[in-house]
Design an enzyme around this catalytic site. Structure first.
Site, PDB file in Angstrom:
ATOM      1  N   LYS A 139       0.846  -1.201   0.000  1.00 48.01           N
ATOM      2  CA  LYS A 139       0.000   0.000   0.000  1.00 48.01           C
ATOM      3  C   LYS A 139       0.880   1.249   0.000  1.00 48.01           C
ATOM      4  O   LYS A 139       2.092   1.186   0.257  1.00 48.01           O
ATOM      5  CB  LYS A 139      -0.918  -0.012   1.219  1.00 48.01           C
ATOM      6  CG  LYS A 139      -0.193  -0.037   2.554  1.00 48.01           C
ATOM      7  CD  LYS A 139      -1.154  -0.074   3.720  1.00 48.01           C
ATOM      8  CE  LYS A 139      -0.389  -0.122   5.040  1.00 48.01           C
ATOM      9  NZ  LYS A 139      -1.255   0.026   6.203  1.00 48.01           N
TER      10      LYS A 139
ATOM     11  N   TYR B  63      13.638  31.845   4.304  1.00 45.58           N
ATOM     12  CA  TYR B  63      12.375  32.471   4.695  1.00 45.58           C
ATOM     13  C   TYR B  63      12.345  32.809   6.181  1.00 45.58           C
ATOM     14  O   TYR B  63      12.838  32.047   7.027  1.00 45.58           O
ATOM     15  CB  TYR B  63      11.201  31.535   4.382  1.00 45.58           C
ATOM     16  CG  TYR B  63      10.850  31.469   2.919  1.00 45.58           C
ATOM     17  CD1 TYR B  63      10.387  32.588   2.234  1.00 45.58           C
ATOM     18  CD2 TYR B  63      10.966  30.276   2.221  1.00 45.58           C
ATOM     19  CE1 TYR B  63      10.046  32.528   0.894  1.00 45.58           C
ATOM     20  CE2 TYR B  63      10.622  30.191   0.872  1.00 45.58           C
ATOM     21  CZ  TYR B  63      10.171  31.327   0.207  1.00 45.58           C
ATOM     22  OH  TYR B  63       9.845  31.261  -1.114  1.00 45.58           O
TER      23      TYR B  63
END
Length: 364
Positions: free
Chosen positions: A35, A259
């Site tokens: 999965k 940032y």
């Protein structure tokens, strides 16, 4: 220049598979979990290897994941863990085996099969024993048995449950309690339908910690991909996430990086901007020196905030040039370390690797 590459060693994965097989009785079947894009490793490539390696089952979360494997030519039996009414047509068309975990899904699927005049369709009945996620409660098993006994459309291919804490020695009593509840429920179902079926409850950690609970199938997940603290010294590293240096810059003492100007250079330094960011799956929590990467074998701490597509690292004193390879995680820098720094688990580190990161396979 490819920004980032996840190198997947299928030979190492086969080795890890064999390590877990050593704990299994010859008659115990093996379901391997593929999965979430095989935990980020590439579902088709991994499933092809597993089919060649002779495993009996694959496990996926959603019907769409099973369809992808069928379209790629995978012939192994596939269990779908999260069954939805809207996927019944696709489930049957692609010979996928649903996990049935509620009366709503059970009744809807039984009605659907009867309308399509389909008999004995294989399903996996999920019993809730303490995980408190999906499944029939022990108190609901009598009603469950009544429905299954009357149905000619559904065949119980397997009964299953999910261990909540099989890797924790402090929870061993709870694990055994779960196993006892599950066996009681499975015995009831077996008596009601009148035939034997597969039983599976053991996951990766339980395979080696609770081998007496292996029943006649186990589900192997994260350990196959190289992460299991209980067997780490026997497992091989499967995945190596690599990127490259886009630019090298000199930063003066007192200048800020990135940032929000979140990090100030406390000395003159050499900085490398590398081609990976949080959109590729590198955790933003590793900003401002909380994490590091390896540049030519040396530790390079993260500078400033991790950006969407780029990350800055401190390479002061490291011999490096633009386009040099950078190791984000791998054998020398385990994903478990990143997980610890990012206050998460290896599952999240692996599965968060973006689809835009190229996958390359070695030791096929």
């Amino acid at each position: 220049m490819q920004q980032s590459v996840l190198e997947v060693d299928l030979g190492a994965m086969r080795h890890n598979l064999d390590v877990y097989r050593e704990f299994l009785s010859p008659e115990t079947a093996l379901m391997c979990m593929v999965k979430a894009f095989s935990y980020g490793s590439g579902s088709v490539e991994v499933s092809n290897m597993l089919e060649a390696a002779g495993v009996q089952y694959l496990g996926v979360a959603y019907c769409s994941e099973g369809i992808t494997l069928r379209k790629a030519g995978i012939r192994l039996r596939i269990m779908v863990m999260v069954t939805e009414v809207s996927t019944f047509d696709d489930m049957v068309a692609h010979c996928l085996e649903p996990e049935i975990y509620s009366f709503k899904i059970l009744k809807a699927f039984n009605t659907y099969l009867k309308q399509k005049k389909i008999a004995d369709y294989p399903v996996h009945i999920k019993i809730e024993t303490g995980m408190n996620r999906l499944g029939f409660e022990p108190a609901e098993v009598d009603e469950l048995c009544s429905i299954l006994k009357q149905s000619t459309a559904i065949k119980v291919q397997a009964a299953m449950s999910h261990l909540a804490a099989s890797g924790m020695p402090s929870e061993d009593a709870f694990t055994l309690q779960q196993s006892t509840l599950f066996s009681k429920a499975a015995n009831q179902v077996e008596a009601a339908v009148g035939y034997k079926f597969i039983r599976h409850i053991n996951n990766t950690f339980a395979i080696h910690r609770h081998p007496t609970l292996q029943m006649n199938m186990v589900r192997l997940g994260i350990g196959m991909y190289g992460a299991d603290s209980g067997l780490q010294n026997r497992l091989k590293n499967v995945s190596t996430l690599k990127t490259t240096i886009a630019q090298i810059r000199n930063i003066k003492k007192g200048e800020t990086v990135g940032y929000s100007r979140s990090q100030v250079a406390n000395e003159d330094m050499t900085m490398a901007v590398v081609r990976i960011g949080y959109a590729d799956g590198y955790p933003r929590l590793l900003s401002n020196g909380k994490g590091y990467m390896l540049v030519n074998g040396e530790k390079a701490p993260v500078l400033g905030n991790v950006c969407m597509d780029m990350t800055m690292i401190n390479i002061t004193g490291i011999d490096a040039k633009e386009d040099d390879e950078v190791i984000v995680f791998g054998k020398e820098l385990p994903a478990s370390l990143l997980a610890g720094w990012a206050e998460t688990i290896e599952y999240e580190i692996f599965t968060n690797i973006s689809q835009r990161v190229k996958r390359e396979y070695v030791n096929l």
